[in-house]
Design a protein around this motif. Structure first.
Motif, short mmCIF file in Angstrom:
data_model
loop_
_atom_site.label_atom_id
_atom_site.label_comp_id
_atom_site.label_asym_id
_atom_site.label_seq_id
_atom_site.Cartn_x
_atom_site.Cartn_y
_atom_site.Cartn_z
N LEU A 20 0.83 -1.21 0.00
CA LEU A 20 0.00 0.00 0.00
C LEU A 20 0.87 1.26 0.00
O LEU A 20 0.55 2.24 -0.69
N ALA A 21 1.94 1.23 0.77
CA ALA A 21 2.84 2.39 0.82
C ALA A 21 3.51 2.63 -0.54
O ALA A 21 3.61 3.77 -1.01
N LEU A 22 3.95 1.55 -1.17
CA LEU A 22 4.57 1.68 -2.49
C LEU A 22 3.56 2.16 -3.53
O LEU A 22 3.89 2.98 -4.40
N GLU A 23 2.34 1.69 -3.42
CA GLU A 23 1.29 2.13 -4.33
C GLU A 23 1.06 3.64 -4.19
O GLU A 23 0.96 4.36 -5.19
N ALA A 24 1.00 4.12 -2.96
CA ALA A 24 0.79 5.54 -2.72
C ALA A 24 1.97 6.38 -3.25
O ALA A 24 1.76 7.42 -3.89
N ALA A 25 3.17 5.91 -3.01
CA ALA A 25 4.35 6.63 -3.49
C ALA A 25 4.39 6.66 -5.01
O ALA A 25 4.70 7.70 -5.62
#
Length: 72
Positions: A20-25
């Motif tokens: 999820l964090a990588l998706e947001a970034a």
């Protein structure tokens, strides 16, 4: 100091959170690239983000099923 136990569900939950964090970034970078006039690159990345989002849903459902079955 005792070493922490890493359950399968805990490990998978952390992988999911990383996803999820990588998706947001990646979305932030996509918006930047698109704002600089690179629409085709943004379109390509959005296709990859769609796959990430679909997979995240499957991962979340799998985690819920694992947690419902109790400790691993």
């Amino acid at each position: 100091m005792p070493s922490p136990e890493y359950s399968l569900t805990d490990t998978l939950e952390r992988i999911y959170e990383n996803q999820l964090a990588l998706e947001a970034a990646l979305m932030e970078l996509t918006l930047l690239v698109e704002s600089q006039g690179h629409a085709k690159i943004g379109e390509n990345v959005r296709g990859a983000l769609e796959a990430i989002g679909e997979n995240a849903g499957h991962i979340k459902q799998g985690l819920a099923r694992l947690k419902a079955h109790g400790p691993d």
